[in-house]
Write a protein that holds these residues in place. Structure first.
Motif, PDB file in Angstrom:
ATOM      1  N   THR A  16       0.824  -1.206   0.000  1.00 60.90           N
ATOM      2  CA  THR A  16       0.000   0.000   0.000  1.00 60.90           C
ATOM      3  C   THR A  16       0.859   1.257   0.000  1.00 60.90           C
ATOM      4  O   THR A  16       0.572   2.220  -0.724  1.00 60.90           O
ATOM      5  N   GLN A 107      -3.616  -4.202  -6.717  1.00 62.19           N
ATOM      6  CA  GLN A 107      -3.121  -3.497  -5.524  1.00 62.19           C
ATOM      7  C   GLN A 107      -3.728  -2.095  -5.384  1.00 62.19           C
ATOM      8  O   GLN A 107      -3.713  -1.513  -4.301  1.00 62.19           O
ATOM      9  N   ASP A 112      -7.580   4.916  -3.022  1.00 61.29           N
ATOM     10  CA  ASP A 112      -6.173   5.343  -2.999  1.00 61.29           C
ATOM     11  C   ASP A 112      -5.949   6.712  -3.633  1.00 61.29           C
ATOM     12  O   ASP A 112      -5.301   7.578  -3.024  1.00 61.29           O
TER      13      ASP A 112
END
Length: 267
Positions: A16, A107, A112
């Motif tokens: 992350t 991912q 995000d």
């Protein structure tokens, strides 16, 4: 017999962090390098607003309506705080669509780019505020906070409110495009109704009661209290109310991202 640990395997947090760093560099380059007028507008907008208000100050006598603070520093502080919240909310609108190609990588999640954009915007607005403080000192205007720790704490608090609103608008604006138009339309009324350019203390009590439902008023007043010792905040200002609203918006925004994650990726 225990299996050997694979030193090449990264934890979820490391993955992350790498995603956020890569997206931050991408957003920072796009925000500051690709748009040649980006820095100009970030600085010119508050300068223009301050110039306009100072030019008509003699008519409204705004400095006589504020207890414990000079008019210009009071207004600059409010403008900077409001722009921090507004940009956090506005930058969330296009964050998902602008980064939709990255969702091919498992991912990368839709939340995000919203987090990264808000962090970047907060850094830029903090830098611009520091430029204003230095510029004001060079012009002989005292814009240094009397209680720096308190002022910084409320600057970060406003940043968090912008994050919560940005999380909500990023989902709502992506799924319902009309929301983007509505959010852009309410930006100017919020500027006026949040006590940014004119004090709210002298409004009728019945009207002030309704305006105090706006959490931005509470945040800006408490930010100003950190800058000006002896400043009399608007009656009814509450740090508890501000943080309850802020935490609720952040939680709702994160839950919306969790609930509509697949739909956001499919957009």
């Amino acid at each position: 017999m225990t299996q050997p640990v694979n030193s090449g395997t990264r934890s979820a947090w490391q993955v992350t962090r790498s995603v956020w760093y890569a997206m931050f560099m991408r957003e920072a380059t796009s925000r500051t390098m690709n748009d040649r007028m980006g820095w100009f507008w970030m600085i010119f907008e508050p300068v223009a607003m301050v110039t306009i208000m100072v030019s008509i100050r003699s008519f409204i006598r705004g400095d006589r309506l504020i207890v414990g603070a000079e008019f210009i520093p009071w207004m600059v502080t409010g403008l900077m705080g409001f722009y921090l919240i507004r940009e956090g909310m506005m930058r969330g609108l296009g964050a998902v669509d602008a980064n939709s190609a990255l969702f091919a990588y498992r991912q990368v999640q839709p939340v995000d780019p919203v987090l990264v954009r808000n962090f970047l915007e907060g850094m830029l607005r903090t830098f611009i505020f520091l430029l204003f403080i230095v510029g004001a000192l060079m012009l002989g205007v005292d814009l240094v906070p009397d209680n720096a720790i308190y002022a910084m704490a409320w600057w970060v608090s406003l940043w968090c409110l912008g994050l919560g609103l940005g999380l909500i608008t990023s989902v709502a604006g992506t799924l319902v495009p009309e929301v983007t138009t509505v959010v852009r339309m309410i930006s100017l009324p919020l500027l006026i109704l949040s006590g940014v350019i004119l004090p709210l203390n002298h409004l009728p009590h019945w009207l002030l009661e309704y305006l105090m439902y706006n959490p931005i008023v509470h945040g800006l007043e408490l930010l100003r209290a950190g800058f000006f010792e002896g400043y009399k905040v608007v009656s009814g200002t509450s740090a508890t109310y501000f943080w309850m609203f802020t935490l609720v918006t952040i939680v709702i925004g994160l839950l919306m991202h969790l609930r509509f994650k697949d739909k956001l990726k499919a957009k």
